[in-house]
Design an enzyme around this catalytic site. Structure first.
Site, PDB file in Angstrom:
ATOM      1  NE  ARG A 281      40.125   5.477  -0.532  1.00  0.00           N
ATOM      2  CZ  ARG A 281      38.926   5.910  -0.615  1.00  0.00           C
ATOM      3  NH1 ARG A 281      37.033   5.778  -0.635  1.00  0.00           N
ATOM      4  NH2 ARG A 281      38.667   7.705  -1.449  1.00  0.00           N
ATOM      5  CB  CYS A 282      44.974  -1.360  -0.925  1.00  0.00           C
ATOM      6  SG  CYS A 282      43.899  -2.272  -0.448  1.00  0.00           S
TER       7      CYS A 282
END
Ligand code: ADP
Length: 478
Positions: A281-282
């Site tokens: 996940r960024c």
């Protein structure tokens, strides 16, 4: 025989130049399907179709436009189990979270169905006697959407839904690793009654399909989510040809844990933000900035909770963390664990795991006694690797949190209203979380970051309108 999935060009499911297998990272013996790769000519045809139908779609009755988006949402909800399984199989996300992502996609279509009739304007008095000024919103034209592999259905949804709601036509290119979820959204929208050519799907590699978007004078705007390097390239090209552009890129997100934090909340938040979704996940919390008084208790509880985490086949009952998306990502994660060790970190976990089926499994890694300036704390890993940085006090924690090229999300665990308020105001990030994970974003509010993390207007909620519409100012003498 493995099923083949075609591109969608001008309303026709069109065969590709060649087909690429979509491999299940939980079991590499399983092929989810073979997906068509578009040629540059296919992309040109898709863009031309979108351009042709734009006058029709941009003046389509707004209730009909809203109804199409709402019907798509209903189908996403009705098929959420099957689509969740598909997402799990192509990306490796644990099933429960995959189904949640499908429901999120449905919520996004519901929200933007409502936005169709909320796209108002403003009226101002004129400085010229007898006149009035109207400020209204218009669609941009043809929008090119380029999406990453880590959020296979919600990211395409949060780009497609506003693009269509505000009257644009779309050409979308999903990531090569996860084309199936976007293919399904396109099928669902066509079944919901979207006119031919309004939404076009061109699958394949960035260097062919993505580059064809950049080269086309007929694309008015590009919305991209992916890596920093690709985002910078896309932004630079788009500026050259004066396309409107929006890029969501990486993060190296800090989570501060102060001495007065609730230990259970802090460790739950750190486990979720650091390791769930396999760290892909960024907005993952990869830098855990922990005050000295709670440090040892925090680390001990983290290690206990990590020991209980179940890493396995994404569809298996009880799996919390699925595999990495592919061999390349897994090797990158393991390489960064080695880098952390070489830099002097004390690594717990972090090895490759074998399971019943061949896949890209990895134990989450917690790296202790790290320094913020190390590579492991400055570069995005995109895997289940979190580092602990010990600090003296809140002021040091804030300085460390902001000492990064990125600025996507950040978080703080504390019971102090003063500290959380100060952090909310002074964190140099687009999203701030207090006693919650750095990872949650909700569909009705703005999402995006600062500095190396983002470029251009925010996504989601009504803020999406700023990207997907152009403003017109009209002066009228009655
Ligand atoms: P990752 O390294 O995580 O795969 P990328 O930024 O390479 O991230 O990929 C994100 C999206 O950008 C994917 O859909 C990919 O195919 C696309 N892409 C990659 N290179 C280019 C390019 N040169 N032009 C346009 N799109 C690209």
């Amino acid at each position: 025989m493995t099923r083949q999935f075609n591109n969608l060009i001008d309303g026709e499911w069109t065969a590709g130049e060649r087909y690429t297998p979509n491999v299940n990272p939980s079991n590499t013996n399983e092929i989810v399907g073979e997906f068509a790769s578009a040629s540059a000519e296919h992309v040109t045809a898709a863009i031309a179709a979108a351009r042709r139908v734009f006058p029709v779609w941009s003046s389509y009755p707004c209730q009909a436009r809203a109804d199409i988006l709402m019907r798509a949402a209903q189908t996403l909800r009705a098929e959420s189990q099957r689509l969740g399984e598909l997402l799990s199989r192509e990306e490796g996300r644990a099933l429960k979270e995959a189904i949640s992502e499908v429901i999120r996609a449905a919520q996004i279509f519901e929200y933007f169905s409502g936005e169709v009739v909320r796209t108002g304007g403003e009226i101002f008095p004129s400085t010229r006697p007898g006149a009035e000024v109207f400020v209204t919103r218009e669609p941009l034209g043809v929008v090119g959407l380029i999406t990453p592999w880590n959020v296979p259905i919600a990211i395409p949804a949060w780009k497609i839904a506003p693009a269509l709601a505000y009257g644009n036509c779309v050409v979308i290119k999903p990531a090569e690793l996860v084309p199936a979820s976007t293919w399904e959204i396109c099928r669902i929208l066509m079944e919901a009654g979207l006119p031919k050519g309004v939404l076009n799907l061109v699958m394949g590699p960035g260097r062919v399909v993505g580059e064809a978007f950049l080269a086309s004078p007929d694309i008015d705007a590009i919305s991209f989510t992916g890596s920093v390097a690709t985002g910078r390239h896309i932004a630079a090209q788009a500026v050259q040809s004066q396309k409107k552009v929006q890029c969501e890129m990486g993060g190296k997100n800090p989570l501060i844990v102060l001495d007065d934090a609730d230990l259970e909340i802090a460790t739950d938040v750190a486990i979720d933000g650091g390791f769930f979704w396999t760290g892909q996940r960024c907005t993952a919390s990869s830098r855990l900035i922990v005050q000295k008084g709670i440090h040892d208790r925090f680390v001990a509880r983290m290690l206990e909770k990590m020991a209980a985490l179940k890493v396995d086949h994404a569809l298996k009952d009880g799996t919390q963390i699925g595999p990495a998306v592919d061999e390349r990502q897994l090797s990158q994660n393991l390489r960064y664990v080695d880098i952390a060790r070489e830099e002097g970190g004390d690594v717990h976990g972090g090895g490759r795991l074998e399971r019943e089926t061949p896949g890209f499994y990895m134990a989450p890694a917690l790296v202790l006694n790290t320094q913020n300036h190390w590579r492991i704390n400055q570069e995005e890993v995109f895997g289940p690797v979190a580092c602990v940085i010990r600090v003296e006090n809140y002021e040091d924690a804030l300085a460390v949190a902001n000492d990064t090229q990125f600025g996507l999300s950040s978080g703080i665990c504390t019971n102090s209203l003063a500290a959380s308020t100060h952090f909310r105001r002074h964190s140099r990030a687009g999203t701030v979380a207090v006693n919650l994970t750095t990872t949650g974003s909700e569909y009705h509010v703005a999402f995006g970051g600062r500095r190396a993390s983002s470029y251009g207007a925010r996504e989601q909620g009504r803020y999406a309108m700023d990207f997907y519409t152009a403003i017109k100012t009209s002066y009228v003498r009655a």
